[in-house]
Design an enzyme around this catalytic site. Structure first.
Site, PDB file in Angstrom:
ATOM      1  CD  GLU A  60      15.336  -0.684  26.319  1.00 60.47           C
ATOM      2  OE1 GLU A  60      14.703  -1.704  26.627  1.00 60.47           O
ATOM      3  OE2 GLU A  60      14.944   0.473  26.568  1.00 60.47           O
ATOM      4  CG  HIS A 118      12.462   4.786  29.536  1.00 57.82           C
ATOM      5  ND1 HIS A 118      13.533   4.209  28.887  1.00 57.82           N
ATOM      6  CD2 HIS A 118      11.638   3.771  29.838  1.00 57.82           C
ATOM      7  CE1 HIS A 118      13.354   2.899  28.807  1.00 57.82           C
ATOM      8  NE2 HIS A 118      12.212   2.604  29.385  1.00 57.82           N
ATOM      9  CG  ASN A 147      12.002   3.625  25.974  1.00 53.59           C
ATOM     10  OD1 ASN A 147      12.950   3.064  25.431  1.00 53.59           O
ATOM     11  ND2 ASN A 147      11.064   2.954  26.641  1.00 53.59           N
ATOM     12  CD  GLU A 148      10.405  -0.416  24.172  1.00 54.31           C
ATOM     13  OE1 GLU A 148       9.368  -0.760  24.751  1.00 54.31           O
ATOM     14  OE2 GLU A 148      11.378  -1.171  24.052  1.00 54.31           O
ATOM     15  CE1 TYR A 155      14.712  -6.377  26.027  1.00 56.73           C
ATOM     16  CE2 TYR A 155      14.009  -4.522  24.696  1.00 56.73           C
ATOM     17  CZ  TYR A 155      14.563  -5.019  25.859  1.00 56.73           C
ATOM     18  OH  TYR A 155      14.962  -4.158  26.852  1.00 56.73           O
ATOM     19  CD1 TRP A 191      16.017  -4.402  30.209  1.00 57.08           C
ATOM     20  CD2 TRP A 191      16.466  -2.237  29.810  1.00 57.08           C
ATOM     21  NE1 TRP A 191      15.327  -3.657  31.121  1.00 57.08           N
ATOM     22  CE2 TRP A 191      15.578  -2.328  30.901  1.00 57.08           C
ATOM     23  CE3 TRP A 191      16.899  -0.978  29.381  1.00 57.08           C
ATOM     24  CZ2 TRP A 191      15.108  -1.193  31.564  1.00 57.08           C
ATOM     25  CZ3 TRP A 191      16.420   0.139  30.047  1.00 57.08           C
ATOM     26  CH2 TRP A 191      15.530   0.023  31.121  1.00 57.08           C
ATOM     27  CD  GLU A 235      10.397  -5.212  32.601  1.00 59.43           C
ATOM     28  OE1 GLU A 235      11.460  -4.576  32.698  1.00 59.43           O
ATOM     29  OE2 GLU A 235       9.733  -5.253  31.565  1.00 59.43           O
ATOM     30  CD1 TRP A 236       8.728  -1.290  32.341  1.00 56.61           C
ATOM     31  CD2 TRP A 236       8.161   0.593  33.409  1.00 56.61           C
ATOM     32  NE1 TRP A 236       9.581  -0.286  31.929  1.00 56.61           N
ATOM     33  CE2 TRP A 236       9.256   0.865  32.557  1.00 56.61           C
ATOM     34  CE3 TRP A 236       7.641   1.645  34.176  1.00 56.61           C
ATOM     35  CZ2 TRP A 236       9.837   2.131  32.463  1.00 56.61           C
ATOM     36  CZ3 TRP A 236       8.226   2.917  34.077  1.00 56.61           C
ATOM     37  CH2 TRP A 236       9.296   3.129  33.230  1.00 56.61           C
TER      38      TRP A 236
HETATM   39  C1  NOJ Z   1      11.910  -2.036  26.944  1.00 57.68           C
HETATM   40  C2  NOJ Z   1      11.661  -0.885  27.860  1.00 57.68           C
HETATM   41  O1  NOJ Z   1      12.210   0.277  27.311  1.00 57.68           O
HETATM   42  C3  NOJ Z   1      12.238  -1.131  29.245  1.00 57.68           C
HETATM   43  O2  NOJ Z   1      11.812  -0.098  30.076  1.00 57.68           O
HETATM   44  C4  NOJ Z   1      11.814  -2.502  29.741  1.00 57.68           C
HETATM   45  O3  NOJ Z   1      12.260  -2.724  31.033  1.00 57.68           O
HETATM   46  C5  NOJ Z   1      12.369  -3.542  28.800  1.00 57.68           C
HETATM   47  N1  NOJ Z   1      11.773  -3.336  27.506  1.00 57.68           N
HETATM   48  C6  NOJ Z   1      12.114  -4.977  29.256  1.00 57.68           C
HETATM   49  O4  NOJ Z   1      10.765  -5.231  29.259  1.00 57.68           O
END
Ligand code: NOJ
Length: 667
Positions: free
Chosen positions: A557, A297, A342-343, A476, A608, A615-616
């Protein structure tokens, strides 16, 4: 004129006091006195508690006298503070994460010169030097034990309804005749970098995010994930809380650099890292929660990033396969659902400065996103085959993200074309090769030259094709798509067009003359996010039609960043999250209808996230949790939000009577 003596709260002098005979003036005088008292109290609290309270707008009108102090929260707690039994005194929250300032950059502000390592020497000293040289100061966890929470974990009484029933039904009365299938998975997702903290504990090596987050401005609030939610120690508590909400599945990711601190094949395996995940998986199963594992991830081991540029280099493939093999062998039989990546779409466009200082010779910043995609798809495919060769139990896939898109102006050819372009350039970039053809989408191949998008050989196409047992999507939202201003063709001819090469425009408002927004909007810093409940069912249906599998489809998610949640001054305000509750319940309702009425094989959903987390690039500014985390509290206290309780009520009243998913696994 009035004066306030700041040394004494009593020394309030009002020489111009009103005369008793003038009732109007008396009233005004009383109001002035009251206002001055309030200002005085506010000011003194400000002196005690720092800048947050000096801003008088942060003070609520009601009950200013009961403002508690930050850090000295009048709740009676036991153990690590997870059974709040105290009085319902409003709990003030710091408007700013108090750790933010502390966690600002301390490491090098550029790539340190010279070699990071002498590869082959994988000793502790080398790792220590690597941390010191590249990361600098790391905040260590405030405790280092894994406390055992009560089980069952006590839930609070349900929140009172927010709206009248004729406007919003209680969760258990929504779609009362519909039920989820017996083996349906319902739970939450987290990711190692965003949740675990303890980044330097028990031999973990640094990840690329541990490094980049040290660059001032790289993370919106200049925080790092050094502590995050301290899930490394608090995972049992979090699992027990999810179990209390009725969760029967938990999707977590493994930090590659906890298992291989240096990341590389041939470098030592960190037993303590494996042990952490074994404990997590074991405890999860003990509680009847099926653990679901993501191998990657976004947290590339920093050693691999600095050695060869991470996913910019084909060397990553073997190192990833080697890591996956260790995980497969160790966790075979205890994990049923696996995700490789992941993504990937988001991951491969992440690097800018400072990662781009690590790009290997021959890979430019413009090429990186495509080179990364190539290496990631090949790594995924190899790991898929390894999974089958080793006869690992269960199923494996990867987590897509994004949406298929809806034409902004229905029936307009150029918008319909833009939708197809978006599909090819986003979900299709990974899903077409992995699920369907083994190769990049035709549309993309026709437009991107091989020096930008490297092609797969015939053998590679065979290797990649059909390497997913199910379709997984972080869904999402859905979005409206149009042709870019000036049209698609003009954009395609102009490489410096901001929309090139996808050449589409995304709209979150409709094309009616009035321009209504597509749905309820999230926290402004998450401007990509809105509640698209009315599109979620058709989206899952379309995805299932486009990419059919035997394993069905998982919503891996979904969630929401409640607008301005992080700015709420009181806990009882922050845990009131109606916008998130709307999204979660409306998505759950649509999914239920999608399964029962449309027959879409949706096998499970993961919200999620279970708790707020890092949050990154947005740091702690955007909260996605169904539980509030008080980052100023010594034990990072969790508090259920309304959305957690209402989601749980919905699930518990709509789940099949005998939930067999975990029972079947543990037989
Ligand atoms: C998807 C990502 O996988 C996750 O790491 C992130 O926090 C959420 N989106 C919300 O932005």
């Amino acid at each position: 004129m009035s004066q306030i003596d700041l040394k004494s709260s009593r020394a309030l002098v009002l020489p111009d006091a009103p005369k008793a005979s003038d009732p109007q003036r008396v009233r005004i005088g009383r109001m002035v006195i009251a206002a001055l008292w309030l200002m005085l109290i506010a000011y003194r609290l400000g002196l005690d508690h720092g800048p947050h309270f000096r801003n008088s707008s942060a003070l609520p009108d009601a009950q200013p006298l009961v403002l508690p102090k930050i850090h000295i929260i009048p709740t009676v707690t036991t153990g690590l503070g997870w059974i709040p039994t105290g009085l319902p005194t409003p709990q003030a929250l710091p408007s700013v994460n108090p750790f933010a300032a502390v966690r600002t950059a301390t490491g090098p502000l550029g790539r340190p010169q010279g070699k990071a390592f002498d590869w082959g020497d994988f000793g502790h000293d080398v790792m220590k030097r690597f941390w010191d040289d590249w990361i600098g100061h790391v905040i260590q966890p405030q405790f280092d034990a894994v406390p055992l929470p009560p089980h069952p974990y006590p839930l609070p009484s349900p929140p009172p309804p927010l709206y009248p029933e004729y406007y919003a039904l209680p969760p258990d009365q929504i779609l009362p005749d519909l039920t989820f299938p017996p083996d349906f998975l319902f739970g939450w997702a987290t990711a190692a970098q965003q949740y675990e903290g303890a980044v330097q504990t028990d031999g973990r090596g640094p990840s690329v995010w541990d490094w980049t987050s040290r660059f001032p401005g790289y993370i919106a609030d200049n925080t790092t994930a050094d502590i995050a939610d301290l899930g490394y120690y608090l995972y049992k508590q979090d699992l027990a809380r999810m179990a209390a909400l009725g969760g029967n599945a938990y999707s977590f990711s493994v930090a590659w650099s906890r298992i291989f601190p240096f990341g590389m094949k041939g470098s030592p395996v960190n037993e303590k890292g494996l042990k952490y995940y074994e404990d997590l998986v074991g405890y999860s199963r003990e509680l009847g929660i099926e653990p679901v594992m993501t191998l990657f991830h976004w947290d590339t081991p920093l050693a691999l990033q600095v050695e060869y540029g991470g996913f910019a280099s084909p060397r990553i493939i073997d190192d990833y396969v080697n890591y996956a093999e260790v995980m497969f062998r160790r966790f075979n039989g205890t994990i049923r659902l696996w995700y490789t990546f992941n993504e990937p779409g988001v991951f491969c466009v992440q690097p800018g400065f400072p990662q781009n200082t690590t790009l290997p010779h021959g890979v430019s910043a413009a090429q990186y996103p495509y080179v990364c995609r190539r290496h990631l798809v090949l790594a995924h495919a190899k790991v898929y085959h390894l999974f089958k060769e080793l006869n690992i139990q269960g199923e494996i896939s990867y987590k897509n993200d994004d949406y298929l898109g809806i034409a902004w102006r229905r029936g307009r050819k150029e918008d319909e074309e833009a939708v197809k372009r978006h599909q090819a350039y986003y979900i299709g970039f990974f899903a077409d090769p992995i699920h369907l053809t083994g190769d990049w989408p035709e549309l993309v191949k026709a437009e991107l030259p091989p020096d930008l998008l490297p092609r797969f050989s015939a053998d590679e196409v065979e290797l990649i094709k059909g390497t997913a047992d199910f379709f997984a999507i972080d869904a999402y939202r859905e979005d409206l798509i149009s042709a870019p201003p000036g049209g698609i063709d003009a954009c395609l001819r102009n490489r410096s067009h901001p929309a090139w090469p996808e050449c589409v425009s995304k709209k979150d408002y409709d094309s009616s003359p009035y321009g209504w927004g597509i749905g309820e909007f999230a926290e402004p810093s998450m401007d990509w996010l809105h509640n698209s409940w009315q599109h979620i069912r058709p989206l899952l249906q379309r995805l299932n039609d486009m990419y059919p599998t035997t394993g069905g489809i998982y919503l891996t998610e979904f969630g929401f960043a409640e607008p301005h949640e992080n700015e709420k001054p009181y806990l009882h305000q922050a845990i009131q999250d109606p916008a998130r509750t709307h999204l979660l319940l409306s998505y759950l309702g649509e999914i239920l209808k999608g399964i029962v009425e449309d027959g879409i094989p949706i096998k499970g959903v993961f919200a999620w996230s279970s708790v707020d987390n890092w949050e990154w690039n947005t740091g702690f500014k955007a909260r996605f949790g169904n539980q509030f985390v008080d980052y100023s509290h010594p034990t990072l206290k969790r508090t259920f939000k309304r959305s957690a309780i209402e989601m749980s009520q919905f699930w518990k009243s709509h789940r099949a009577q005998a939930d067999e998913s975990v029972a079947a696994m543990s037989d």
